[in-house]
Scaffold this motif. Structure first.
Motif, PDB file in Angstrom:
ATOM      1  N   THR A 140       0.851  -1.191   0.000  1.00  0.00           N
ATOM      2  CA  THR A 140       0.000   0.000   0.000  1.00  0.00           C
ATOM      3  C   THR A 140       0.888   1.243   0.000  1.00  0.00           C
ATOM      4  OG1 THR A 140      -0.113  -0.251   2.384  1.00  0.00           O
ATOM      5  CG2 THR A 140      -2.047  -0.959   1.143  1.00  0.00           C
ATOM      6  N   ARG A 141       0.303   2.346  -0.368  1.00  0.00           N
ATOM      7  CA  ARG A 141       1.080   3.567  -0.565  1.00  0.00           C
ATOM      8  C   ARG A 141       1.825   3.979   0.710  1.00  0.00           C
ATOM      9  NH1 ARG A 141      -1.840   9.278  -1.359  1.00  0.00           N
ATOM     10  NH2 ARG A 141      -3.670   8.616  -0.216  1.00  0.00           N
ATOM     11  N   ASN A 142       2.994   4.572   0.498  1.00  0.00           N
ATOM     12  CA  ASN A 142       3.916   4.985   1.569  1.00  0.00           C
ATOM     13  C   ASN A 142       4.639   3.829   2.238  1.00  0.00           C
ATOM     14  OD1 ASN A 142       3.498   7.759   1.311  1.00  0.00           O
ATOM     15  ND2 ASN A 142       1.610   7.629   2.516  1.00  0.00           N
ATOM     16  N   LYS A 143       4.434   2.613   1.726  1.00  0.00           N
ATOM     17  CA  LYS A 143       5.210   1.463   2.235  1.00  0.00           C
ATOM     18  C   LYS A 143       6.426   1.274   1.329  1.00  0.00           C
ATOM     19  CE  LYS A 143       2.598  -0.236   5.605  1.00  0.00           C
ATOM     20  NZ  LYS A 143       1.284  -0.784   5.316  1.00  0.00           N
ATOM     21  N   LYS A 144       7.455   0.651   1.914  1.00  0.00           N
ATOM     22  CA  LYS A 144       8.729   0.495   1.192  1.00  0.00           C
ATOM     23  C   LYS A 144       8.563  -0.220  -0.159  1.00  0.00           C
ATOM     24  CE  LYS A 144      13.093  -1.529   2.211  1.00  0.00           C
ATOM     25  NZ  LYS A 144      13.351  -2.796   2.809  1.00  0.00           N
ATOM     26  N   LEU A 145       7.698  -1.217  -0.201  1.00  0.00           N
ATOM     27  CA  LEU A 145       7.594  -2.038  -1.414  1.00  0.00           C
ATOM     28  C   LEU A 145       6.599  -1.499  -2.445  1.00  0.00           C
ATOM     29  CD1 LEU A 145       7.819  -5.616   0.147  1.00  0.00           C
ATOM     30  CD2 LEU A 145       9.596  -4.328  -1.036  1.00  0.00           C
ATOM     31  N   TYR A 146       5.934  -0.381  -2.112  1.00  0.00           N
ATOM     32  CA  TYR A 146       4.971   0.218  -3.061  1.00  0.00           C
ATOM     33  C   TYR A 146       5.758   0.814  -4.221  1.00  0.00           C
ATOM     34  CZ  TYR A 146       0.955   3.196  -4.475  1.00  0.00           C
ATOM     35  OH  TYR A 146      -0.082   3.804  -5.134  1.00  0.00           O
ATOM     36  N   GLU A 243       6.082   6.866  -4.528  1.00  0.00           N
ATOM     37  CA  GLU A 243       5.616   5.948  -3.472  1.00  0.00           C
ATOM     38  C   GLU A 243       4.487   6.526  -2.600  1.00  0.00           C
ATOM     39  OE1 GLU A 243       9.294   6.546  -3.201  1.00  0.00           O
ATOM     40  OE2 GLU A 243       9.631   7.084  -1.115  1.00  0.00           O
ATOM     41  N   SER A 244       4.261   7.871  -2.715  1.00  0.00           N
ATOM     42  CA  SER A 244       3.190   8.449  -1.895  1.00  0.00           C
ATOM     43  C   SER A 244       1.935   8.761  -2.725  1.00  0.00           C
ATOM     44  CB  SER A 244       3.688   9.719  -1.196  1.00  0.00           C
ATOM     45  OG  SER A 244       3.932  10.703  -2.172  1.00  0.00           O
ATOM     46  N   VAL A 245       1.952   8.355  -3.991  1.00  0.00           N
ATOM     47  CA  VAL A 245       0.829   8.696  -4.886  1.00  0.00           C
ATOM     48  C   VAL A 245      -0.156   7.530  -4.955  1.00  0.00           C
ATOM     49  CG1 VAL A 245       0.227   9.362  -7.250  1.00  0.00           C
ATOM     50  CG2 VAL A 245       2.362  10.183  -6.221  1.00  0.00           C
ATOM     51  N   SER A 246      -1.454   7.826  -4.797  1.00  0.00           N
ATOM     52  CA  SER A 246      -2.454   6.746  -4.819  1.00  0.00           C
ATOM     53  C   SER A 246      -2.734   6.314  -6.259  1.00  0.00           C
ATOM     54  CB  SER A 246      -3.757   7.222  -4.173  1.00  0.00           C
ATOM     55  OG  SER A 246      -4.377   8.157  -5.024  1.00  0.00           O
ATOM     56  N   ILE A 247      -3.382   5.160  -6.387  1.00  0.00           N
ATOM     57  CA  ILE A 247      -3.703   4.639  -7.722  1.00  0.00           C
ATOM     58  C   ILE A 247      -4.605   5.633  -8.467  1.00  0.00           C
ATOM     59  CG2 ILE A 247      -4.793   2.723  -8.996  1.00  0.00           C
ATOM     60  CD1 ILE A 247      -2.363   1.743  -7.435  1.00  0.00           C
ATOM     61  N   SER A 248      -5.605   6.182  -7.758  1.00  0.00           N
ATOM     62  CA  SER A 248      -6.518   7.086  -8.484  1.00  0.00           C
ATOM     63  C   SER A 248      -5.791   8.375  -8.879  1.00  0.00           C
ATOM     64  CB  SER A 248      -7.779   7.368  -7.670  1.00  0.00           C
ATOM     65  OG  SER A 248      -7.442   8.086  -6.533  1.00  0.00           O
ATOM     66  N   GLU A 249      -4.819   8.823  -8.075  1.00  0.00           N
ATOM     67  CA  GLU A 249      -4.031  10.006  -8.474  1.00  0.00           C
ATOM     68  C   GLU A 249      -3.183   9.703  -9.721  1.00  0.00           C
ATOM     69  OE1 GLU A 249      -3.522  12.275  -4.145  1.00  0.00           O
ATOM     70  OE2 GLU A 249      -2.119  10.689  -4.682  1.00  0.00           O
ATOM     71  N   PHE A 250      -2.612   8.477  -9.773  1.00  0.00           N
ATOM     72  CA  PHE A 250      -1.842   8.123 -10.979  1.00  0.00           C
ATOM     73  C   PHE A 250      -2.736   8.166 -12.212  1.00  0.00           C
ATOM     74  CE2 PHE A 250       1.521   6.075  -8.294  1.00  0.00           C
ATOM     75  CZ  PHE A 250       2.600   6.710  -8.881  1.00  0.00           C
ATOM     76  N   LYS A 251      -3.976   7.662 -12.059  1.00  0.00           N
ATOM     77  CA  LYS A 251      -4.879   7.639 -13.220  1.00  0.00           C
ATOM     78  C   LYS A 251      -5.240   9.068 -13.656  1.00  0.00           C
ATOM     79  CE  LYS A 251      -6.753   3.034 -12.458  1.00  0.00           C
ATOM     80  NZ  LYS A 251      -7.869   2.177 -12.065  1.00  0.00           N
ATOM     81  N   LYS A 252      -5.477   9.940 -12.667  1.00  0.00           N
ATOM     82  CA  LYS A 252      -5.807  11.341 -13.013  1.00  0.00           C
ATOM     83  C   LYS A 252      -4.616  12.007 -13.701  1.00  0.00           C
ATOM     84  CE  LYS A 252      -8.980  12.092  -9.198  1.00  0.00           C
ATOM     85  NZ  LYS A 252      -8.863  12.329  -7.762  1.00  0.00           N
ATOM     86  N   LEU A 253      -3.407  11.758 -13.157  1.00  0.00           N
ATOM     87  CA  LEU A 253      -2.201  12.351 -13.752  1.00  0.00           C
ATOM     88  C   LEU A 253      -2.026  11.905 -15.193  1.00  0.00           C
ATOM     89  CD1 LEU A 253       0.845  12.091 -11.309  1.00  0.00           C
ATOM     90  CD2 LEU A 253      -0.135  14.149 -12.335  1.00  0.00           C
ATOM     91  N   PHE A 254      -2.235  10.584 -15.408  1.00  0.00           N
ATOM     92  CA  PHE A 254      -2.073  10.041 -16.755  1.00  0.00           C
ATOM     93  C   PHE A 254      -3.025  10.740 -17.726  1.00  0.00           C
ATOM     94  CE2 PHE A 254      -3.515   6.771 -19.889  1.00  0.00           C
ATOM     95  CZ  PHE A 254      -2.347   6.744 -20.632  1.00  0.00           C
TER      96      PHE A 254
END
Ligand code: SAM
Length: 259
Positions: A140-146, A243-254
């Protein structure tokens, strides 16, 4: 039969894990199930017991393919000899949805996941992977492996860890821990062009420690980057990392960068 390490052959021998994988796969309404790398048939033999399902199993190893031809004769099994990466899913069944199940060969597991991710007809996968990859996929976001893998997969699929699997469940035993994850495709991801979206995500994580601004300005103009990031993240836009960006923010950015 000697396991071929180069083909990622670690055969499942644990009944309990096999049952968990089978029930996670067959509770989906899809009639067609593609099995990647049936090996000696640990999963295949259980899958074919579901007579309402059509199993298509693709095996690259000629020796195993011949072994399986003799070993499993159920009519609802279609065995295919070849590399799954070359397998044309559009030949399957007039554009019908299907599920994927696999104890994946670890040396190409990401490539196989991305092959199916790009095909809308693949609406669920139950797959065994290295535990570390499942940790990334379900992060999940803000975790090391995200990171790139998390965002690429969670943009299209709901993810759920089915179980962790220790090396003792295989023969021969792999050096790493494994885990089974179930991916269920969302009804509407909101993304039309998956290939372009996945390239965009790759760019956002091009250098893990860099800010989005620094990663994106390598391919977009300074103006485009500042305007679009400001719209989504407000005054802190220069500091934001992937790593701090949510999935929906990535979609909006795209969507903004695609204009
Ligand atoms: N499903 C069996 C089991 O669970 O015991 C075998 C799993 S073993 C981890 C991976 C299987 O994938 C092997 O049978 C291997 O030969 C096969 N394989 C490896 N690369 C492949 C490829 N590119 N296409 C299809 N099968 C592949």
């Amino acid at each position: 039969m000697k396991a071929n390490k180069a083909l990622g052959q670690n055969f499942l021998i644990d009944k309990n894990i096999i049952n968990k994988i089978i029930s996670s796969t067959t509770d989906n309404p899809n009639k067609t199930i593609i099995e990647v790398g049936p090996g000696m048939g640990a999963l295949t033999k259980e899958l074919v017991k579901n007579k309402d399902k059509q199993i298509v199993a693709v095996e690259i190893d000629d020796e195993l393919y011949e072994y399986l031809q003799k070993e499993i004769k159920d009519e609802n099994l279609k065995l295919v000899s070849g590399n799954i990466l070359d397998f044309n899913t559009s030949d399957l069944s007039e554009n019908k949805k299907y599920s994927v199940v696999a104890n994946l060969p670890y040396y190409i597991s990401s490539k196989i996941i991305f092959k199916f991710l790009e095909d809308d007809n693949c609406d669920s996968m139950t797959i065994m992977l290295q535990k570390e990859l499942v940790d990334r996929i379900t992060s999940t976001r803000n975790k090391k492996l995200y990171g790139r893998l998390t965002v690429a997969i969670q943009s299209f699929y709901e993810t759920k860890r089915v179980t962790n699997v220790p090396p003792t469940c295989f023969k021969p035993r792999p050096k790493v821990d494994s885990a089974v994850v179930r991916l269920e495709r969302m009804d509407n991801s909101g993304i039309e062009n998956k290939a372009l979206y996945l390239d965009f995500i790759k760019q956002c994580f091009a250098k893990k420690r860099k800010t989005l601004r620094n990663n994106l300005k390598l391919v977009y103009s300074e103006d485009q980057v500042s305007n679009n990031l400001l719209k989504i993240f407000g005054e802190n836009w220069e500091m934001v990392r992937g790593e701090s960006v949510s999935i929906s923010e990535f979609k909006k950015l795209f969507t903004l960068f695609s204009k």
